[in-house]
Design an enzyme around this catalytic site. Structure first.
Site, mmCIF file in Angstrom:
data_model
loop_
_atom_site.group_PDB
_atom_site.id
_atom_site.type_symbol
_atom_site.label_atom_id
_atom_site.label_comp_id
_atom_site.label_asym_id
_atom_site.label_seq_id
_atom_site.Cartn_x
_atom_site.Cartn_y
_atom_site.Cartn_z
ATOM 1 N N LYS A 49 0.793 -1.215 0.000
ATOM 2 C CA LYS A 49 0.000 0.000 0.000
ATOM 3 C C LYS A 49 0.834 1.278 0.000
ATOM 4 O O LYS A 49 0.305 2.360 -0.208
ATOM 5 C CB LYS A 49 -1.003 0.005 1.168
ATOM 6 C CG LYS A 49 -1.940 -1.180 1.203
ATOM 7 C CD LYS A 49 -2.520 -1.580 -0.146
ATOM 8 C CE LYS A 49 -3.817 -0.968 -0.538
ATOM 9 N NZ LYS A 49 -4.982 -1.370 0.156
HETATM 10 N N1 PMP Z 1 -3.042 -7.704 1.695
HETATM 11 C C1 PMP Z 1 -2.946 -6.770 2.627
HETATM 12 C C2 PMP Z 1 -2.321 -7.117 3.950
HETATM 13 C C3 PMP Z 1 -3.444 -5.479 2.391
HETATM 14 O O1 PMP Z 1 -3.383 -4.541 3.347
HETATM 15 C C4 PMP Z 1 -4.060 -5.214 1.144
HETATM 16 C C5 PMP Z 1 -4.641 -3.866 0.864
HETATM 17 N N2 PMP Z 1 -5.798 -3.563 1.614
HETATM 18 C C6 PMP Z 1 -4.129 -6.223 0.192
HETATM 19 C C7 PMP Z 1 -3.598 -7.453 0.505
HETATM 20 C C8 PMP Z 1 -4.825 -6.040 -1.151
HETATM 21 O O2 PMP Z 1 -4.288 -5.076 -1.999
HETATM 22 P P1 PMP Z 1 -5.239 -4.213 -2.937
HETATM 23 O O3 PMP Z 1 -5.920 -3.184 -2.088
HETATM 24 O O4 PMP Z 1 -4.318 -3.582 -3.925
HETATM 25 O O5 PMP Z 1 -6.243 -5.106 -3.562
#
Ligand code: PMP
Length: 499
Positions: A44
């Site tokens: 992120k």
């Molecule tokens: N895994 C974790 C630990 C995350 O914090 C996030 C983001 N919320 C994701 C996966 C998924 O990423 P995205 O928001 O780009 O789908």
């Protein structure tokens, strides 16, 4: 990395792809993209930089304007870094159910964290962020709908993947979806430039929102109007909020997803631990979950397939979650046996005092120290006094307890630089030993009466007897009398029973 950077923000991205050595099934090549290498430890960080710089470019974000976002944590941590470096105040809205480490990290980086009730789930957080942004004129980054989230992955993560695999992508790309930014941003580039790459998105098996084909209703601005009917609580923090976000819906609607792979919570936790133990790769729960999906893909993939899976963050922010449930704080039987296999420093053996220290302790303390102690414990201006060590955990426990109780006190820190200068700190310890019969620090006095050490003071409060001493000394605490003093002890000590 062998150069000097002018900003921490320039170190975001370019994360390594590492081939698994021991967890790959035979005849398969599994590769992990390790997003924990980002400066604040998660995928992120990319989004945070992407959405802030896009808003700066198009003028929606003004210098010094407050930024707000609803997040399960990693976005907030990334935004806190970006806002700290760029000088924007930040407010994060987060459900109380996400790990405490995340809240503390954000506050450490200078952000404000507003909690929402767990029962209101992800949609509640988003609604609160929207409300606060409208009321205060703050810039809401809208990670679930903001195309800059997907764009930064198209510009950076997707390019890195293509470069790592020599220009064309791997045979399979496996990811989960939180906002869907990673999914949409990477998948559309792979579709265009590596048509043979199969794109697999994983979701918690008890929350088959994507597999169902059902969508929850959305408001005109793309935010969810309700929870998705198939949402259930799951342990993959960061995946599958209680709605299908706009960016994930975009990926579904534009045919970017070849397969949807359900994975179980227990299996995800197990595989996060296996990654650590067998590969030395330390990640959070969604890393284990994505590996679980990759291993399912491997069961039917052609021999020799190259399967790349995302590992979104580090495991350090999960210490208080089920990921660490089976990890003990205390020594287990095997560790105790190792400890007992040699004579020194065992818990079963009494601590011995080196001969020189014993000889020094037997010399009588000088008059100056005796006078200091007498004056300190009988000072009517400061009736509560503790003889302490600056950084000792017990002393910290007592200081926090006295502060919360609203009781002003004097802490005489015997190992402070000033007290060490002429050895008075050590002399005072000797006086305290003669006076109280105790060798341990802290020692606490109230109105001239000796209370004892940290545990003695805390237990006195929990037995309801501390007020008698305070009453005699004519003091009334201003704070919360109902607090449980024992809970202030360091956790390692509270776990063992202290006499
Ligand atoms: N895994 C974790 C630990 C995350 O914090 C996030 C983001 N919320 C994701 C996966 C998924 O990423 P995205 O928001 O780009 O789908």
């Amino acid at each position: 990395m062998s150069k000097i950077y002018t900003s921490i923000l320039d170190t975001i991205g370019n994360t390594p792809v590492v081939r698994l050595a021991r967890l790959s099934p035979p005849d398969m090549e599994l590769y992990a993209k390790l997003e924990a290498f980002n400066p604040l430890g998660s995928v992120k960080d990319r989004l945070a930089l992407g959405v802030i710089e896009a808003a700066e470019r198009d003028g929606r974000l003004k210098p010094g304007q407050t930024v707000i976002e609803a997040t399960s944590g990693n976005t907030g941590i990334g935004l806190a870094m970006v806002c700290a470096r760029k000088g924007y105040p930040l407010v994060i809205v987060m459900a109380e159910s996400f790990s405490v480490e995340r809240r503390k990290l954000m506050r450490f980086l200078g952000a404000r964290v507003v909690l929402t009730p767990a029962a209101e789930k992800g949609t509640g957080m988003v609604e609160k962020a929207c409300e606060l942004a409208a009321k205060h004129g703050w810039f809401w980054t809208r990670q679930f709908e903001n195309q800059a989230n997907a764009d930064i992955h198209s510009r950076t993560t997707a390019r890195e993947i293509l470069a790592a695999f020599g220009g064309t992508g791997p045979d399979y790309f496996v990811t989960g979806a939180g906002t869907g930014g990673t999914l949409k941003g990477i998948a559309r580039v792979l579709r265009a430039e590596s048509a043979a790459t199969r794109i697999v998105v994983s979701e918690p098996e008890n929350t088959p929102m994507l597999a169902s084909g059902l969508r929850q209703r959305c408001k005109a601005d793309g935010t969810p109007a309700e929870s998705h009917p198939l949402f259930r609580p799951h342990p993959m923090q960061g995946w599958a909020p209680d709605f299908i976000p706009q960016l994930t819906a975009d990926a579904l609607d534009t045919g970017l997803i070849d397969a949807i792979q359900p994975v179980g919570g227990a299996e995800s936790l197990r595989l996060a631990r296996e990654l650590a133990r067998q590969e030395g790769i330390f990640c959070g729960i969604t890393g284990g979950a994505t590996l679980a999906a990759a291993l399912e893909v491997a069961k039917t993939a052609q021999k020799g397939s190259r399967i790349l899976f995302m590992v979104p963050d580090t495991g350090e922010r999960y210490l208080s979650t089920p990921l660490f449930d089976a990890i003990e704080q205390e020594m287990d039987a095997v560790e105790r046996e190792i400890s007992n296999s040699t004579p020194s420093c065992r818990f079963s053996a009494p601590a011995s005092q080196p001969a020189a220290a014993a000889a020094a302790a037997s010399e009588p303390p000088p008059d100056g120290a005796r006078h200091f102690v007498r004056q300190a414990i009988n000072d009517p201006e400061q009736p509560v006094v503790m003889f302490a060590l600056e950084w000792c955990e017990f002393c910290w426990a007592v200081r926090r307890f006295l502060r919360d109780l609203g009781l002003p006190f004097r802490s005489v820190d015997l190992d402070s630089v000033a007290m060490q200068a002429d050895g008075i700190g050590g002399d005072i310890r000797k006086v305290l030993h003669t006076l109280t019969g105790q060798r341990t620090i802290p020692q606490i006095f109230i109105g001239g009466a000796h209370i004892g050490g940290a545990v003695d003071l805390l237990d006195l409060h929990d037995r309801g007897e501390l007020m008698t001493f305070l009453g005699k000394a004519g003091i009334q605490p201003a704070g919360d009398l109902a607090l449980t003093a024992r809970s202030y002890l360091p956790r390692w000590l509270a776990a063992r029973s202290v006499a």
